[in-house]
Write a protein that holds these residues in place. Structure first.
Motif, mmCIF file in Angstrom:
data_model
loop_
_atom_site.group_PDB
_atom_site.id
_atom_site.type_symbol
_atom_site.label_atom_id
_atom_site.label_comp_id
_atom_site.label_asym_id
_atom_site.label_seq_id
_atom_site.Cartn_x
_atom_site.Cartn_y
_atom_site.Cartn_z
ATOM 1 N N GLY A 160 0.817 -1.215 0.000
ATOM 2 C CA GLY A 160 0.000 0.000 0.000
ATOM 3 C C GLY A 160 0.848 1.261 0.000
ATOM 4 N N GLY A 161 1.903 1.271 0.797
ATOM 5 C CA GLY A 161 2.801 2.423 0.820
ATOM 6 C C GLY A 161 3.510 2.610 -0.506
ATOM 7 N N PHE A 162 3.917 1.495 -1.124
ATOM 8 C CA PHE A 162 4.594 1.546 -2.420
ATOM 9 C C PHE A 162 3.661 2.125 -3.481
ATOM 10 C CE2 PHE A 162 6.704 -0.184 -6.211
ATOM 11 C CZ PHE A 162 8.038 -0.010 -5.884
ATOM 12 N N ALA A 163 2.379 1.734 -3.434
ATOM 13 C CA ALA A 163 1.395 2.240 -4.396
ATOM 14 C C ALA A 163 1.173 3.746 -4.219
ATOM 15 C CB ALA A 163 0.075 1.492 -4.233
ATOM 16 N N MET A 164 1.124 4.214 -2.970
ATOM 17 C CA MET A 164 0.956 5.646 -2.721
ATOM 18 C C MET A 164 2.137 6.441 -3.267
ATOM 19 S SD MET A 164 -0.679 8.227 -1.605
ATOM 20 C CE MET A 164 -2.033 7.673 -0.584
#
Length: 278
Positions: A160-164
């Motif tokens: 999720g952090g990588f996608a943000m």
């Protein structure tokens, strides 16, 4: 307007932008671009190019200090930079194919979002009881110094952090700002990293992301030294002074005033973009 007068106005404006940006945590880009575009009539692409150069300079200076203090998680920063650097180039390419009016409207919306984030109460996430499988695999968990000694923390929801970071990087390339607010959301709210670590790691990442964008803007001839030089000098000087003042000053009231100013600039840019006056 003469070249000398233009340079002096940009220099003073950039100094104030760097000072306020340092005190409020938003960075100078959110003021520099409206100053150049709304105040001085500089084309939005050249304003973005100048802002990118200043972002690289200020990030490089402050990031070194945070890394030395052991607060920044360099491993997380380099891992997430894979997403932000690639998407920053995508953002620059998108900027080539959409109208300047649309870029100005998007920038205005991001300014509004940044103003809200600046006033949001910060929550320190320090849950180290559980961690992500990917965080263990890439060895992203870490520690940072506090007044009570070294504190351990675990990293969660890496995907999720990588996608943000893809979103943050795209906006960085498109708008010429650090997108620090989005990076902090990715690390603080999604990955549950302590706020102090997420903000310093975000600062570490911003310069690298901006450097990727700068190469493309430089190739397109949209970085004008006559604009970028006073902007960079002013922002660095202001940010340096702001960092020293920040240690001794409470900035809660200043953040409210600055949020109001940023909101006004945002609405003005959105109006100009929608009405075609940009």
């Amino acid at each position: 307007m003469t070249v000398l007068l233009f340079t002096l106005i940009v220099l003073v404006g950039a100094f104030l932008a760097g000072l306020l940006g340092s005190l409020t945590g938003l960075g100078g880009g959110v003021i520099i671009i409206p100053l150049l575009n709304l105040g001085l009539g500089v084309d939005i692409h050249y304003a973005i190019g100048a802002s990118i150069i200043s972002v690289i300079a200020t990030s490089s200076g402050s990031a070194a200090a945070y890394v030395k203090e052991g607060i920044t998680n360099v491993r997380i920063g380099m891992f997430l930079e894979i997403a932000t650097t690639a998407s920053a180039i995508v953002g620059v390419i998108i900027a080539t194919y959409i109208k300047a009016d649309y870029i100005i409207v998007i920038f205005g919306l991001i300014l509004l979002f940044s103003a809200v984030m600046m006033l949001r109460k910060k929550v320190d996430h320090s849950n180290n009881e559980q961690t992500s499988i990917l965080a263990n695999y890439f060895k992203l968990n870490g520690s940072y110094p506090t007044e009570d000694g070294v504190k351990q923390y675990a990293v969660h929801r890496v995907v999720g952090g990588f996608a943000m970071m893809f979103v943050a990087g795209t906006l960085s390339g498109l708008l010429g700002i650090g997108s620090g607010a989005l990076k902090v959301i990715g690390m603080d709210n999604i990955m549950r990293i302590p706020f102090k670590v997420s903000t310093t790691t975000s600062n570490f990442m911003i310069g690298v992301t901006a450097a990727a964008s700068a190469l493309v803007y430089l190739h397109k001839g949209q970085i004008d030294p006559m604009i970028a030089m006073p902007v960079t000098i002013g922002v660095i000087t202001g940010a340096t002074l702001g960092a020293k003042i920040l240690i001794k000053t409470k900035t809660d009231k200043l953040k409210v005033v600055f949020a109001i100013v940023v909101t006004f600039l945002a609405l003005q840019m959105i109006y100009n973009g929608l009405s075609g006056k940009a």
